[in-house]
Motif scaffolding. Sequence first.
Motif, PDB file in Angstrom:
ATOM      1  N   ASN A 184      28.668  43.578  28.079  1.00 25.86           N
ATOM      2  CA  ASN A 184      27.931  42.655  28.945  1.00 25.86           C
ATOM      3  C   ASN A 184      28.849  41.909  29.910  1.00 25.86           C
ATOM      4  O   ASN A 184      28.413  40.957  30.558  1.00 25.86           O
ATOM      5  N   HIS A 185      30.138  42.347  29.961  1.00 26.35           N
ATOM      6  CA  HIS A 185      31.123  41.749  30.866  1.00 26.35           C
ATOM      7  C   HIS A 185      31.285  40.250  30.623  1.00 26.35           C
ATOM      8  O   HIS A 185      31.395  39.455  31.567  1.00 26.35           O
ATOM      9  N   ILE A 186      31.285  39.892  29.350  1.00 28.31           N
ATOM     10  CA  ILE A 186      31.518  38.503  28.961  1.00 28.31           C
ATOM     11  C   ILE A 186      32.919  38.412  28.359  1.00 28.31           C
ATOM     12  O   ILE A 186      33.228  39.116  27.397  1.00 28.31           O
ATOM     13  N   GLU A 187      33.739  37.553  28.929  1.00 22.47           N
ATOM     14  CA  GLU A 187      35.111  37.416  28.452  1.00 22.47           C
ATOM     15  C   GLU A 187      35.198  36.354  27.353  1.00 22.47           C
ATOM     16  O   GLU A 187      34.439  35.377  27.354  1.00 22.47           O
ATOM     17  N   LEU A 188      36.131  36.584  26.422  1.00 17.22           N
ATOM     18  CA  LEU A 188      36.336  35.611  25.353  1.00 17.22           C
ATOM     19  C   LEU A 188      36.936  34.322  25.908  1.00 17.22           C
ATOM     20  O   LEU A 188      37.775  34.349  26.804  1.00 17.22           O
ATOM     21  N   SER A 189      36.471  33.220  25.356  1.00 19.33           N
ATOM     22  CA  SER A 189      36.993  31.904  25.751  1.00 19.33           C
ATOM     23  C   SER A 189      37.197  31.060  24.502  1.00 19.33           C
ATOM     24  O   SER A 189      36.975  31.522  23.379  1.00 19.33           O
ATOM     25  N   ASP A 190      37.603  29.822  24.686  1.00 15.32           N
ATOM     26  CA  ASP A 190      37.933  28.962  23.553  1.00 15.32           C
ATOM     27  C   ASP A 190      36.743  28.643  22.664  1.00 15.32           C
ATOM     28  O   ASP A 190      36.916  28.268  21.498  1.00 15.32           O
ATOM     29  N   ASN A 191      35.552  28.761  23.200  1.00 14.04           N
ATOM     30  CA  ASN A 191      34.390  28.422  22.387  1.00 14.04           C
ATOM     31  C   ASN A 191      34.051  29.518  21.364  1.00 14.04           C
ATOM     32  O   ASN A 191      33.262  29.299  20.451  1.00 14.04           O
ATOM     33  N   PHE A 192      34.668  30.708  21.532  1.00 14.74           N
ATOM     34  CA  PHE A 192      34.472  31.779  20.551  1.00 14.74           C
ATOM     35  C   PHE A 192      35.467  31.562  19.406  1.00 14.74           C
ATOM     36  O   PHE A 192      36.685  31.662  19.598  1.00 14.74           O
ATOM     37  N   LYS A 193      34.937  31.272  18.229  1.00  7.58           N
ATOM     38  CA  LYS A 193      35.771  30.921  17.084  1.00  7.58           C
ATOM     39  C   LYS A 193      35.954  32.130  16.157  1.00  7.58           C
ATOM     40  O   LYS A 193      34.983  32.819  15.820  1.00  7.58           O
ATOM     41  N   LEU A 194      37.205  32.341  15.781  1.00 13.55           N
ATOM     42  CA  LEU A 194      37.543  33.490  14.942  1.00 13.55           C
ATOM     43  C   LEU A 194      37.539  33.060  13.473  1.00 13.55           C
ATOM     44  O   LEU A 194      38.563  32.759  12.877  1.00 13.55           O
ATOM     45  N   LEU A 195      36.350  33.025  12.911  1.00 13.02           N
ATOM     46  CA  LEU A 195      36.165  32.602  11.522  1.00 13.02           C
ATOM     47  C   LEU A 195      35.553  33.744  10.706  1.00 13.02           C
ATOM     48  O   LEU A 195      34.765  34.537  11.226  1.00 13.02           O
ATOM     49  N   SER A 196      35.918  33.783   9.444  1.00 16.03           N
ATOM     50  CA  SER A 196      35.255  34.729   8.555  1.00 16.03           C
ATOM     51  C   SER A 196      33.807  34.292   8.371  1.00 16.03           C
ATOM     52  O   SER A 196      33.452  33.134   8.661  1.00 16.03           O
ATOM     53  N   ASN A 197      32.967  35.194   7.916  1.00 18.60           N
ATOM     54  CA  ASN A 197      31.559  34.847   7.723  1.00 18.60           C
ATOM     55  C   ASN A 197      31.401  33.684   6.750  1.00 18.60           C
ATOM     56  O   ASN A 197      30.559  32.801   6.945  1.00 18.60           O
ATOM     57  N   GLU A 198      32.205  33.660   5.713  1.00 15.11           N
ATOM     58  CA  GLU A 198      32.140  32.578   4.731  1.00 15.11           C
ATOM     59  C   GLU A 198      32.542  31.250   5.368  1.00 15.11           C
ATOM     60  O   GLU A 198      31.880  30.214   5.155  1.00 15.11           O
ATOM     61  N   GLU A 199      33.602  31.263   6.160  1.00 17.42           N
ATOM     62  CA  GLU A 199      34.043  30.043   6.855  1.00 17.42           C
ATOM     63  C   GLU A 199      33.016  29.613   7.899  1.00 17.42           C
ATOM     64  O   GLU A 199      32.789  28.412   8.110  1.00 17.42           O
ATOM     65  N   ALA A 200      32.390  30.591   8.546  1.00 20.20           N
ATOM     66  CA  ALA A 200      31.394  30.282   9.582  1.00 20.20           C
ATOM     67  C   ALA A 200      30.187  29.559   8.984  1.00 20.20           C
ATOM     68  O   ALA A 200      29.619  28.649   9.609  1.00 20.20           O
ATOM     69  N   VAL A 201      29.783  29.965   7.772  1.00 18.39           N
ATOM     70  CA  VAL A 201      28.645  29.309   7.113  1.00 18.39           C
ATOM     71  C   VAL A 201      28.958  27.831   6.875  1.00 18.39           C
ATOM     72  O   VAL A 201      28.116  26.952   7.136  1.00 18.39           O
ATOM     73  N   GLU A 202      30.162  27.548   6.400  1.00 20.78           N
ATOM     74  CA  GLU A 202      30.545  26.154   6.154  1.00 20.78           C
ATOM     75  C   GLU A 202      30.630  25.364   7.466  1.00 20.78           C
ATOM     76  O   GLU A 202      30.190  24.210   7.536  1.00 20.78           O
ATOM     77  N   ALA A 203      31.209  25.992   8.491  1.00 17.07           N
ATOM     78  CA  ALA A 203      31.324  25.313   9.788  1.00 17.07           C
ATOM     79  C   ALA A 203      29.943  25.068  10.389  1.00 17.07           C
ATOM     80  O   ALA A 203      29.714  24.042  11.062  1.00 17.07           O
ATOM     81  N   PHE A 204      29.014  25.991  10.150  1.00 17.74           N
ATOM     82  CA  PHE A 204      27.641  25.841  10.633  1.00 17.74           C
ATOM     83  C   PHE A 204      26.982  24.635   9.960  1.00 17.74           C
ATOM     84  O   PHE A 204      26.277  23.849  10.603  1.00 17.74           O
ATOM     85  N   LYS A 205      27.237  24.476   8.667  1.00 19.20           N
ATOM     86  CA  LYS A 205      26.626  23.374   7.927  1.00 19.20           C
ATOM     87  C   LYS A 205      27.129  22.020   8.413  1.00 19.20           C
ATOM     88  O   LYS A 205      26.355  21.052   8.517  1.00 19.20           O
ATOM     89  N   ASN A 206      28.442  21.933   8.713  1.00 17.49           N
ATOM     90  CA  ASN A 206      28.972  20.627   9.134  1.00 17.49           C
ATOM     91  C   ASN A 206      28.875  20.397  10.645  1.00 17.49           C
ATOM     92  O   ASN A 206      29.335  19.378  11.145  1.00 17.49           O
ATOM     93  N   GLY A 207      28.302  21.343  11.367  1.00 20.90           N
ATOM     94  CA  GLY A 207      28.027  21.146  12.783  1.00 20.90           C
ATOM     95  C   GLY A 207      29.140  21.481  13.739  1.00 20.90           C
ATOM     96  O   GLY A 207      28.985  21.301  14.954  1.00 20.90           O
ATOM     97  N   THR A 208      30.279  21.977  13.238  1.00 22.07           N
ATOM     98  CA  THR A 208      31.377  22.332  14.164  1.00 22.07           C
ATOM     99  C   THR A 208      31.127  23.680  14.846  1.00 22.07           C
ATOM    100  O   THR A 208      31.759  24.004  15.838  1.00 22.07           O
ATOM    101  N   ILE A 209      30.205  24.440  14.299  1.00 21.34           N
ATOM    102  CA  ILE A 209      29.786  25.713  14.910  1.00 21.34           C
ATOM    103  C   ILE A 209      28.286  25.616  15.160  1.00 21.34           C
ATOM    104  O   ILE A 209      27.509  25.241  14.279  1.00 21.34           O
ATOM    105  N   HIS A 210      27.891  25.973  16.374  1.00 21.99           N
ATOM    106  CA  HIS A 210      26.462  25.922  16.715  1.00 21.99           C
ATOM    107  C   HIS A 210      25.761  27.263  16.507  1.00 21.99           C
ATOM    108  O   HIS A 210      24.547  27.291  16.280  1.00 21.99           O
ATOM    109  N   THR A 211      26.512  28.336  16.611  1.00 17.77           N
ATOM    110  CA  THR A 211      25.932  29.679  16.505  1.00 17.77           C
ATOM    111  C   THR A 211      26.858  30.555  15.661  1.00 17.77           C
ATOM    112  O   THR A 211      28.080  30.484  15.778  1.00 17.77           O
ATOM    113  N   VAL A 212      26.256  31.362  14.828  1.00 16.90           N
ATOM    114  CA  VAL A 212      27.012  32.293  13.990  1.00 16.90           C
ATOM    115  C   VAL A 212      26.523  33.710  14.247  1.00 16.90           C
ATOM    116  O   VAL A 212      25.320  33.978  14.177  1.00 16.90           O
TER     117      VAL A 212
END
Length: 457
Positions: A184-212
């Motif tokens: 889709n010609h979308i370049e990676l930027s700082d808002n793309f977080k490189l987290l494991s799925n397990e870490e992403a779930v925790e970050a989603f719960k505490n609000g530091t990640i908006h989308t998983v």
Amino acid sequence: MDSFKNEVRDHVVALYETVREELQSCWQFAREAWVLIVLLLAAIGTVIWLAKPAPPTHVLMGTGSAGGSYEELAKQYAEYFKKNGVTLELVRTEGAEENIKRLKDRDDRLQAAFIQGGLLTSREEAKGLLSLGSVGYEPLWIFYRSDLLLPDEKQHINFLSQPISIGTPGSGTYLHATRLLQLNHIELSDNFKLLSNEEAVEAFKNGTIHTVVMVDGLESKNVQAMINDPRARLTGFHRAEAFGRLFPIYHVLSIPEGSLNLVRNEPPQTIQTIAPTTNLVIDPNMHPAIQLLFLQAAEKINGGRSFFASYGEFPDYKESIIEESDVAKSFYKNGAPRLLEYMPFWLAEFLNRMLILLLPLGAFAYPIIKSMPAYRLSRARSRINEVYGALKLFEQELETNYDPAQHDEYLKTIDELDKRAQKLRVPRSIVSDYYSLRTTIDFVRTLIERPVRKGEA
């Protein structure tokens, strides 16, 4: 009544003597032909070991990251293996990239792993791997925080500018997510977080990640955690049909309205997503019997109806990049060997292995086995002839150089030949030859004694 008892006794005695004679005959044959028997058994053992050794009882399998569907699925496989007498040791890895690397490494003991379809893009990349087929779908899930993103934002490109987790480098989620972004010609930027799925779930719960973003099975702990989070909303994958047509590795799946949570009506409408398959990939050196056990496990564990799959849809070969194992080809065409329906895996595998090997080996060994009785007869006749030969030379010596003073020595020689003949063990079929030899020895003995009697007269 007495005559009946006598007849029965005679039959029993005859049977006993027959069995005893046969056992003695076999024992004598074994003593005479033991070298041939040992060589034949050694040849059979060597062929069996070299051509198709017994399967291992301990196999290592990669499970991927913690909390993923692979981990839960692999545990079921381990239980199935345990019931069949094989230990399947589960090894946690960082994801697909590590699994692929380790399976290609011939010095690594890891022999099996679940790998998402589409991670390898060419036959060249897939060299050194074999596939036992696909065992399920791994949908692309996009969850967003409903309390942090407005409904219209999730439909807009701006929602990609919010903190979003796309997996860790080397994981299947990361590889698929970055591929779709590039398409889709979308370049990676700082808002793309490189987290494991397990870490992403925790970050989603505490609000530091908006989308998983996740690429994982419905049964995984991480996906279930997101589905059961009341703040999480699932968005559909736009243009799923287009991606499915352009890239055959992706299968288009529907998630009906309310099917994930009827109370919350999640999702609020029927949506579509795309999904690669979960592939069971192995080291090409894996023993065929262990490959078959994996396929049986897949049929038992993954062959039923599931949320996304119909009954009997899996296992099946749906990934064309990784070469299909010959064992898998036979399994999908003919099913499991019939022996496995009636006996334990280890016994069926042993009998199947023996059958495959011993049939051609039997054709080779049959002439040798058939020749063994003739070999025994030949050996017995040869020993009789040896005594005959010695007796003939002795007789010629008597006729040409008889010396009365050597009379006692002559008798000693003929006695030794007679003892030598008595020690011979011969098959019943040539007993007449044996007694002919004994008679000839007695005849030569008379030749020794005759001159003495003439002298006495």
